[in-house]
Design a protein around this motif. Structure first.
Motif, short mmCIF file in Angstrom:
data_model
loop_
_atom_site.label_atom_id
_atom_site.label_comp_id
_atom_site.label_asym_id
_atom_site.label_seq_id
_atom_site.Cartn_x
_atom_site.Cartn_y
_atom_site.Cartn_z
N LEU A 89 1.66 -1.36 -40.32
CA LEU A 89 1.85 -1.17 -38.87
C LEU A 89 0.81 -0.99 -37.88
CD1 LEU A 89 4.93 1.43 -39.18
CD2 LEU A 89 5.33 -0.92 -38.66
N GLY A 90 -0.29 -1.29 -38.45
CA GLY A 90 -1.36 -1.17 -37.88
C GLY A 90 -1.68 -2.16 -36.40
N ASN A 91 -1.18 -3.19 -36.68
CA ASN A 91 -1.17 -4.18 -35.42
C ASN A 91 -0.35 -3.51 -34.34
OD1 ASN A 91 -2.91 -5.90 -36.78
ND2 ASN A 91 -1.34 -7.11 -37.56
N THR A 92 0.52 -3.09 -34.36
CA THR A 92 1.44 -2.53 -33.28
C THR A 92 1.11 -1.18 -32.95
OG1 THR A 92 3.30 -2.29 -34.96
CG2 THR A 92 3.30 -4.24 -33.67
N LEU A 93 0.66 -0.47 -34.12
CA LEU A 93 0.40 1.00 -33.90
C LEU A 93 -1.06 1.26 -34.26
CD1 LEU A 93 3.71 2.34 -35.24
CD2 LEU A 93 3.12 2.04 -32.86
N PRO A 94 -2.11 1.01 -33.70
CA PRO A 94 -3.25 1.05 -34.02
C PRO A 94 -3.89 2.57 -34.17
CG PRO A 94 -3.34 0.32 -31.88
CD PRO A 94 -1.96 0.03 -32.44
N TRP A 95 -3.26 3.52 -33.86
CA TRP A 95 -3.58 4.70 -34.01
C TRP A 95 -3.37 5.34 -35.18
CZ3 TRP A 95 -0.03 8.40 -35.32
CH2 TRP A 95 1.31 7.95 -35.18
#
Length: 230
Positions: free
Chosen positions: A138-144
Motif C-alpha cells: 500500500l506504499g503508493n497510496t499510504l507512503p507513511w
C-alpha cells in the motif's frame, strides 16, 4: 436560539489553535473550559461527539477481544449521523488497524490470505495478502507505512509517535477547509485539541514504555498516538 447562530457563537468564543502542532507549548484552552463551552451543543450533537471521542479513546476497550472491539466499534460508528464525521473516525480507525498489523508482524506473527484479521477499513485484504511486504503493498497510496514500519523495527517510539501525530494534524487541517461554523468544525476543534494535549503532555520515557507494551499487547491496547493518559 438558532443552531447556526449558537455554533457560530461557540466557535467564535474558542481560542484560535496554532497552525503547526509541534509549536504548541500548552493547549490554548483547558479541557474543563472547553467542556463548558461545549455545553451549548444540541443533545444529538453531544451524543455524536461522545461517540467520536469514545471510539478514538481505544484504551477504554482493553477488556474486549478483537472481534468484539470491531463489532461494537462498527455499531457505534454507524450511530454517528454525519457521514463526514463517520469518515473522519473511520480514517483514524483504519490507521490504527494498519499500525496494529505492523506491530503484530514485528512481534513475529504470521498471517496468510486465508486467516482472519480483525480491523477497520478497506485494506484488510491487502494486509492478509501482502503480510511480508513492509508496506503491505500500500506504499503508493499510504507512503507513511514504510516509515512507520522502519521506526517500529528500529525501536524509535518517539519518532513514530510524532509521525502519527503529524499525520493526524495535517489530515484534520485539510478536512477543516469549508467547515467554520457548523458541528463538524466543533468536532474537528476538539480532535485537534486532543492532539495538542497529547503533544504537550508527551514524555519520552512514557512513549518507550508504551511502545514496549504495544509489542506484547492485544489489539485493544494499540493506539494511533500511543493513546492513554499521560
Amino acid at each position: 436560539m438558532n443552531q447556526r447562530f449558537k455554533y457560530t457563537l461557540l466557535l467564535s468564543s474558542l481560542p484560535v489553535q496554532p497552525a503547526e502542532l509541534f509549536t504548541s507549548k500548552l493547549p490554548v484552552i483547558s479541557r474543563i473550559q472547553l467542556d463548558k463551552r461545549l455545553a451549548i451543543l444540541d443533545a444529538e450533537d453531544t451524543a455524536d461527539l461522545d461517540r467520536i471521542e469514545g471510539l478514538l479513546h481505544w484504551s477504554k476497550m482493553h477488556e474486549w477481544d478483537d472481534a468484539t472491539i470491531i463489532n461494537r466499534g462498527q455499531s457505534e460508528l454507524n450511530l454517528i449521523r454525519s457521514s463526514f464525521l463517520r469518515d473522519i473516525v473511520s480514517w483514524r480507525l483504519e490507521l490504527r488497524t494498519l499500525l496494529t498489523a505492523l506491530r503484530r508482524r514485528h512481534a513475529g506473527e504470521n498471517i496468510t490470505p486465508s486467516d482472519i484479521f480483525y480491523g477497520f477499513g478497506d485494506h484488510l485484504q491487502f494486509i492478509r495478502r501482502n503480510w511480508q511486504k513492509p508496506d503491505f503493498g500500500l506504499g503508493n497510496t499510504l507512503p507513511w507505512l514504510k516509515q512507520a514500519n522502519q521506526l517500529i523495527t528500529e525501536n524509535k517510539p518517539q519518532t513514530l509517535d510524532k509521525l502519527m501525530l503529524e499525520l493526524n494534524w495535517k489530515h484534520y487541517a485539510r478536512l477543516s477547509l469549508g467547515h467554520y461554523f457548523d458541528f463538524p468544525a466543533v468536532a474537528l476543534y476538539v480532535l485537534r485539541w486532543d492532539l495538542i494535549n497529547r503533544w504537550v503532555s508527551y514524555d519520552k520515557d512514557r512513549a518507550l514504555l508504551r511502545f514496549n507494551e504495544l509489542i506484547s499487547a492485544g489489539m485493544a491496547d494499540v493506539s494511533l498516538e500511543f493513546e492513554g493518559k499521560p
